[in-house]
Design a protein around this motif. Structure first.
Motif, PDB file in Angstrom:
ATOM      1  N   ILE A   1     -18.306  -6.753 -21.334  1.00  0.00           N
ATOM      2  CA  ILE A   1     -18.455  -6.776 -22.762  1.00  0.00           C
ATOM      3  C   ILE A   1     -18.836  -5.661 -23.447  1.00  0.00           C
ATOM      4  O   ILE A   1     -18.162  -4.919 -24.721  1.00  0.00           O
ATOM      5  CB  ILE A   1     -19.403  -8.044 -23.181  1.00  0.00           C
ATOM      6  N   ALA A   2     -19.726  -4.874 -22.888  1.00  0.00           N
ATOM      7  CA  ALA A   2     -20.118  -3.381 -23.469  1.00  0.00           C
ATOM      8  C   ALA A   2     -19.112  -2.475 -23.198  1.00  0.00           C
ATOM      9  O   ALA A   2     -18.893  -1.747 -24.309  1.00  0.00           O
ATOM     10  CB  ALA A   2     -21.504  -3.045 -22.570  1.00  0.00           C
TER      11      ALA A   2
ATOM     12  N   ARG B   1     -23.139 -11.740 -11.120  1.00  0.00           N
ATOM     13  CA  ARG B   1     -22.251 -11.936 -12.006  1.00  0.00           C
ATOM     14  C   ARG B   1     -22.416 -11.897 -13.338  1.00  0.00           C
ATOM     15  O   ARG B   1     -21.205 -11.365 -14.261  1.00  0.00           O
ATOM     16  CB  ARG B   1     -21.750 -13.379 -11.572  1.00  0.00           C
ATOM     17  N   ALA B   2     -23.583 -12.063 -13.793  1.00  0.00           N
ATOM     18  CA  ALA B   2     -23.954 -12.211 -15.276  1.00  0.00           C
ATOM     19  C   ALA B   2     -24.064 -10.596 -15.762  1.00  0.00           C
ATOM     20  O   ALA B   2     -23.515 -10.268 -16.739  1.00  0.00           O
ATOM     21  CB  ALA B   2     -25.244 -12.560 -15.483  1.00  0.00           C
TER      22      ALA B   2
ATOM     23  N   VAL C   1     -22.158   2.447 -16.908  1.00  0.00           N
ATOM     24  CA  VAL C   1     -21.854   1.009 -16.500  1.00  0.00           C
ATOM     25  C   VAL C   1     -21.056   1.046 -15.264  1.00  0.00           C
ATOM     26  O   VAL C   1     -21.311   0.180 -14.217  1.00  0.00           O
ATOM     27  CB  VAL C   1     -21.118   0.210 -17.531  1.00  0.00           C
ATOM     28  N   PHE C   2     -20.110   1.647 -14.949  1.00  0.00           N
ATOM     29  CA  PHE C   2     -19.247   1.695 -13.836  1.00  0.00           C
ATOM     30  C   PHE C   2     -20.045   2.446 -12.678  1.00  0.00           C
ATOM     31  O   PHE C   2     -19.529   2.126 -11.610  1.00  0.00           O
ATOM     32  CB  PHE C   2     -17.777   2.149 -14.081  1.00  0.00           C
TER      33      PHE C   2
ATOM     34  N   ALA D   1     -21.817  -6.638 -29.990  1.00  0.00           N
ATOM     35  CA  ALA D   1     -21.326  -6.744 -28.522  1.00  0.00           C
ATOM     36  C   ALA D   1     -22.489  -5.712 -27.873  1.00  0.00           C
ATOM     37  O   ALA D   1     -23.004  -6.056 -26.897  1.00  0.00           O
ATOM     38  CB  ALA D   1     -20.031  -6.484 -28.470  1.00  0.00           C
ATOM     39  N   ILE D   2     -22.618  -4.738 -28.467  1.00  0.00           N
ATOM     40  CA  ILE D   2     -23.235  -3.477 -27.863  1.00  0.00           C
ATOM     41  C   ILE D   2     -24.797  -4.150 -27.613  1.00  0.00           C
ATOM     42  O   ILE D   2     -25.507  -3.909 -26.816  1.00  0.00           O
ATOM     43  CB  ILE D   2     -23.519  -2.340 -28.486  1.00  0.00           C
TER      44      ILE D   2
END
Length: 465
Positions: free
Chosen positions: A27-28, A19-20, A144-145, A198-199
């Motif tokens: 966010i990224a 989850r984290a 990321v995805f 954020a990055i």
């Protein structure tokens, strides 16, 4: 390197589970989307603020103002392949933060510019950073995805271009009216700072690839010179008139640029994937990307000129242009689901048919609002699909250069559309036949460069692992 159907449970090493990890990933991605929006809007805002800029810092005589746009574009060409190499060899996190910091600095410099020369320098720096931001945003989302959700994610990210096309001029005009043109650039500062934080917090460092050696860090200067020099000469050649080169000089620059790009078939590989020069799906996707952008940008250049010549109000013209941008958003949005369920061919074919329909309506003069809308839908569908195909067919260690190559293809296609085919409308105000010729040419471009590659695209979506 092997190919496997998407959905086999592959996931990038860089993305932890849990989850984290999902929260930080969102966010990224949110930061990447914001950065891309800023870069895309910065590319469209200058036309709105140009009168105020020229009255304040000069530069209007002798056509020098053209360098405010061309300087941004040419610097973006230089920054794009470099960004792809950095993302693959070093770290996409470092690339995103570094590019955003440079973009922030360029915004401050532009806002404080006291002379036309300083403003041009700031725009050049803006363009270089924007090229890197575009690449880093797509790479971050792609990693990321991962392959399983990449199509939907890239479709979402491609929507940003349509949003920026609408928001850029509107926001630029509003800020200029309220506080002056300098705030168009100052407003980037806090937003860029937010992206950097954020990055830095949410995007983990990418683990070094196996077998990573010092030789992989040697930058291919010769290939970089071919890529940037060839692209820059081609783009400058297309704008030869506005940049003072004349017809002969413009044609010569464009031809030399094309020759340099052709040499990449023999000397490329580090900055431009070799698959783009062979009979592969990637080569078809590259051609379709260029063709779609040619049709889109020529349409939004030619159609307003024709409508204005026919007496259409400024509001009416703005509606058509706005519909093309909204169409881009819609086309990108629908692509993710189509590619994930049915592969590349259906969405590319739908996009190609939409582009042909747009050009046909433009040639007949019927329903100009629908012509603009279809141009946007077709371009959004095609470019989102081809980017996914190019990323899917490239090995993970070349995701950055594959993304940067796709970005450069869009730039080349858009410049060719605005300055190449759109030049056929030079006498559109006095002859509707000239405008018809331009749109029939666009229909041929869509059929040859987009529809044919779409029909040849793979039926099944696969990805390299």
């Amino acid at each position: 390197m092997t190919s496997s159907a998407v959905g086999a449970g592959t996931s990038p090493k860089a993305c932890p589970s849990g989850r984290a990890a999902a929260s930080t990933g969102r966010i990224a991605v949110g930061a990447a989307v914001l950065a891309l929006l800023l870069a895309a809007m910065d590319a469209t805002v200058m036309g709105t603020v140009l009168p105020s800029v020229l009255s304040d810092v000069g530069g209007g005589s002798g056509g020098g103002y053209a360098w405010l746009v061309s300087g941004f574009m040419l610097a973006q060409v230089a920054g794009t392949p470099l960004a792809g190499w950095v993302a693959d060899r070093l770290d996409d996190r470092l690339l995103a933060i570094g590019a955003t910091v440079v973009f922030l600095a360029a915004s401050v410099l532009a806002g404080l510019a006291g002379s036309f020369g300083v403003l041009v320098a700031a725009r050049v720096l803006h363009g270089f950073a924007a090229g890197a931001i575009v690449v880093s945003s797509y790479v971050i989302v792609g990693r990321v995805f991962g392959p399983e959700r990449r199509a939907k994610a890239q479709g979402m990210l491609s929507m940003v271009w349509g949003v920026a096309a609408v928001l850029g001029p509107v926001v630029g005009a509003a800020l200029t009216e309220a506080w002056g043109w300098r705030w168009v650039f100052f407003v980037n500062v806090p937003l860029c700072a937010l992206v950097v934080v954020a990055i830095a917090v949410a995007l983990p460092r990418r683990a070094a690839a196996e077998g990573d050696t010092g030789s992989r860090h040697r930058f291919p200067m010769a290939e970089y010179a071919l890529v940037t020099g060839g692209s820059a000469l081609f783009l400058v050649g297309l704008q030869g008139g506005s940049l003072g080169l004349g017809t002969v000089g413009g044609v010569a620059a464009a031809v030399v640029g094309l020759v340099a790009l052709a040499l990449l078939r023999r000397f490329g590989g580090s900055l431009v994937p070799r698959q783009m020069f062979a009979r592969t799906p990637v080569a078809g996707a590259a051609l379709a990307t260029i063709g779609a952008c040619v049709v889109m940008y020529a349409t939004v250049t030619v159609l307003p000129v024709r409508l204005a010549a026919q007496g259409t109000s400024t509001t009416g013209v703005a509606v058509v242009v706005g519909l093309s941008a909204l169409g881009w958003v819609a086309g990108s949005a629908m692509t993710g689901g189509l590619v994930a369920k049915h592969g590349y061919r259906p969405s590319m074919a739908v996009g190609a048919l939409a582009l042909i329909g747009s050009a046909t309506l433009g040639a007949t003069g019927a329903l100009p609002w629908l012509a603009g809308l279809l141009a946007g839908i077709g371009t959004g569908a095609v470019t989102a699909t081809t980017l996914t195909l190019i990323q899917d067919q490239s090995p993970p260690e070349q995701l950055g250069v594959a993304t940067s190559a796709a970005t450069m293809l869009r730039n080349i296609g858009s410049a060719a559309g605005v300055n190449g085919i759109a030049a056929l409308t030079a006498t559109v105000a006095s002859s509707s036949h000239q405008g018809n010729r331009a749109f029939w040419a666009l229909a041929a471009v869509a059929a040859l460069t987009v529809l044919i590659p779409a029909l040849a695209a793979p039926r099944r979506r696969t990805t390299t692992v």
